[in-house]
Each structure stands twice: as C-alpha cells, then as structure tokens.
Design a protein around this motif. Structure first.
Motif, PDB file in Angstrom:
ATOM      1  N   PHE A  38       0.814  -1.208   0.000  1.00  0.00           N
ATOM      2  CA  PHE A  38       0.000   0.000   0.000  1.00  0.00           C
ATOM      3  C   PHE A  38       0.853   1.267   0.000  1.00  0.00           C
ATOM      4  O   PHE A  38       0.437   2.304  -0.517  1.00  0.00           O
ATOM      5  CB  PHE A  38      -0.928   0.028   1.209  1.00  0.00           C
ATOM      6  N   ARG A  86       0.356   4.143  -2.651  1.00  0.00           N
ATOM      7  CA  ARG A  86       0.078   5.516  -2.230  1.00  0.00           C
ATOM      8  C   ARG A  86       1.053   6.500  -2.860  1.00  0.00           C
ATOM      9  O   ARG A  86       0.660   7.586  -3.296  1.00  0.00           O
ATOM     10  CB  ARG A  86       0.125   5.626  -0.700  1.00  0.00           C
ATOM     11  N   ILE A 116      -5.681   7.245  -1.852  1.00  0.00           N
ATOM     12  CA  ILE A 116      -6.429   5.999  -1.708  1.00  0.00           C
ATOM     13  C   ILE A 116      -7.743   6.253  -0.979  1.00  0.00           C
ATOM     14  O   ILE A 116      -7.764   6.879   0.080  1.00  0.00           O
ATOM     15  CB  ILE A 116      -5.602   4.959  -0.924  1.00  0.00           C
ATOM     16  N   ALA A 161      -8.424   0.152  -0.665  1.00  0.00           N
ATOM     17  CA  ALA A 161      -7.427  -0.745  -1.253  1.00  0.00           C
ATOM     18  C   ALA A 161      -7.430  -2.071  -0.510  1.00  0.00           C
ATOM     19  O   ALA A 161      -7.652  -2.116   0.708  1.00  0.00           O
ATOM     20  CB  ALA A 161      -6.026  -0.129  -1.206  1.00  0.00           C
ATOM     21  N   MET A 186      -3.117  -5.276  -6.411  1.00  0.00           N
ATOM     22  CA  MET A 186      -3.924  -4.591  -5.396  1.00  0.00           C
ATOM     23  C   MET A 186      -5.127  -3.933  -6.075  1.00  0.00           C
ATOM     24  O   MET A 186      -4.970  -3.209  -7.052  1.00  0.00           O
ATOM     25  CB  MET A 186      -3.092  -3.517  -4.679  1.00  0.00           C
ATOM     26  N   PHE A 242      -8.005  -1.118  -5.922  1.00  0.00           N
ATOM     27  CA  PHE A 242      -8.104   0.162  -5.251  1.00  0.00           C
ATOM     28  C   PHE A 242      -9.118   1.074  -5.925  1.00  0.00           C
ATOM     29  O   PHE A 242      -9.477   0.906  -7.089  1.00  0.00           O
ATOM     30  CB  PHE A 242      -6.731   0.864  -5.185  1.00  0.00           C
TER      31      PHE A 242
END
Length: 251
Positions: free
Chosen positions: A61, A65, A75, A78, A246, A248
């Motif tokens: 993350f 970010r 974000i 996520a 990921m 998001f």
C-alpha cells in the motif's frame, strides 16, 4: 449511524457494528468481517494495479500511495488481490487497464492457488463483474478491463467448495471477493485482523458469509498477509507488507 429495525431484521442473525465511508464491520456466525461494496455506478472507479510507472512491482500500500500521490490522487479503498510468487509476481491471470500482464495459469501445483477449482474475478464496465472457474474463463472469450486469478473458488453457482469442512480446525485471517447476484454489487471482504478469535475463520465459515450476502460465486484472494484500507488519512502510517496485485479506488 443508526440502522432502522427493518434493516436489522433483513440481516437476520448478522449484527452490523460499524459503518464508515462505505465500509462495514459485520459479525456473522462467530466471525467478524470488514466489507467494502462497489455499486454499479462505481464500477469504473475500481482499479487493479501490480506494476508502477517504472515497470517495477508497487509492493504494498505504501508503493501504491506514492504512485497515486504523484498523480495528485489518494487511496479511498485498497486491498490485496490474488496469490503471488517470487517477485512479487501474481501466480495467475492479471489484467490491469485492459492489458494482460500475466497469462492464465491452468497448471497443477501445491497451495491454495492451485486448490482446484480455482477461479477468476473480472470486471468489464459494460458486461459487469463476475467470478468464474478458471478453465471456463479460458473458453469464455471475455476481455475484461481488470481480472485477477486466485484460488480456491469458494462459492460456485451457489455451491460451497466440496472440500470445505464445516468443522475444520483451520482458522485463519482471510480475504475474498464476491459478486451479489441481484445487482452485480462487488463485495470485498476481509476477516478482522485484530480479533484473534472472531477474525480467524474457516473456509466453510467464510463462504457461508458470502452466501448470506447474496453471492452465488466468490473467490478466495489470500490469507494471513491480507489487509484492507478504507479512507486512510493522507499522513497515516501504513505497515510495510508484500503484495502483488492490489485493488483500489482513488480520487
């Protein structure tokens, strides 16, 4: 937030304990889950990322970010996607922004990814989202905007994976994704990381929660490493981790 009595009745024996910016915490049959919903109107906002602008894995993350910050975004939501191998590289099909980065993997092997049947979660902004068995997806001709392959396929056409046992002693932190049958709402769910009792659930227990939510198909994403962010503060300290893909939502 106060919920009307009819809504509590609708959820039956589930208890909603909190609600914040589209995320819910729900207790159900001894488990505690965090739930993030993506409605049809928000399908175009859901993204999947693995590599950064430099072609290297974002990693976690924090990497996500930083990349979003460079684009003037932050974000909103996520969570980690499918199981990965060394790299980190997704073990199977990964499609980001309509580009296939990793091909479909129908081989045999050890571990949850290869726990057949495994499956694909995909999203096409016109046709909608779905969860499909991997070999069926290979024959479908679908060309979605995003897709991730993982395993096992927990719930398939309303049927719980036949290998899952009601009384299994194997309780772990888990996350997964499902699609609600009635309206195509995408449901990302993770069991509670902090609660060592309610946050550790069996595959069968976890799958029953997706049935309760109205899903006919649901795909396991990963286990103990899993995490979820919802509307973190811009200066929030994010614990380092290792992820490949990921999901998001950013703004």
């Amino acid at each position: 937030m106060t919920f009307p009595r009819w809504l509590l009745t609708l959820f039956g024996c589930a208890t909603i304990t909190s609600h914040l910016h589209g995320a819910e915490t729900v207790d159900y049959e001894g488990g505690r889950y965090h739930l993030y919903r993506v409605d049809k109107a928000d399908w175009p906002r859901l993204q999947l990322a693995w590599l950064g602008d430099n072609g290297q894995p974002l990693g976690d993350f924090n990497g996500l970010r930083r990349q979003l910050a460079a684009r003037g975004k932050q974000i909103i939501f996520a969570t980690n996607a499918g199981i990965y191998e060394r790299g980190p590289k997704p073990c199977g099909l990964t499609i980001c922004a309509s580009k296939e980065l990793v091909p479909l993997n129908l081989s045999a092997g050890e571990g949850n990814f290869f726990f057949k049947p495994n499956g694909i979660f995909y999203l096409d902004d016109q046709a909608g989202p779905g969860v499909m068995e991997a070999a069926e997806f290979a024959k479908s001709g679908l060309k979605p905007r995003l897709a991730t392959q993982s395993g096992p396929l927990m719930l398939r056409q309303g049927v719980i994976h036949p290998a899952f046992q009601v009384n299994s002693p194997n309780k772990r932190l888990r996350n997964a994704v499902g699609v609600r049958k009635k309206d195509g709402q995408i449901l990302f769910v993770i069991s509670d990381r902090e609660d060592a009792v309610k946050g550790r659930v069996t595959f069968h227990q976890f799958t029953r929660f997706f049935q309760h939510l109205g899903c006919e198909n649901a795909l396991y994403l990963d286990g103990d490493i899993s995490n979820m962010l919802v509307d973190p503060k811009p200066d929030a300290k994010l614990t380092p981790n290792t992820f490949a893909g990921m999901f998001f939502v950013a703004e």
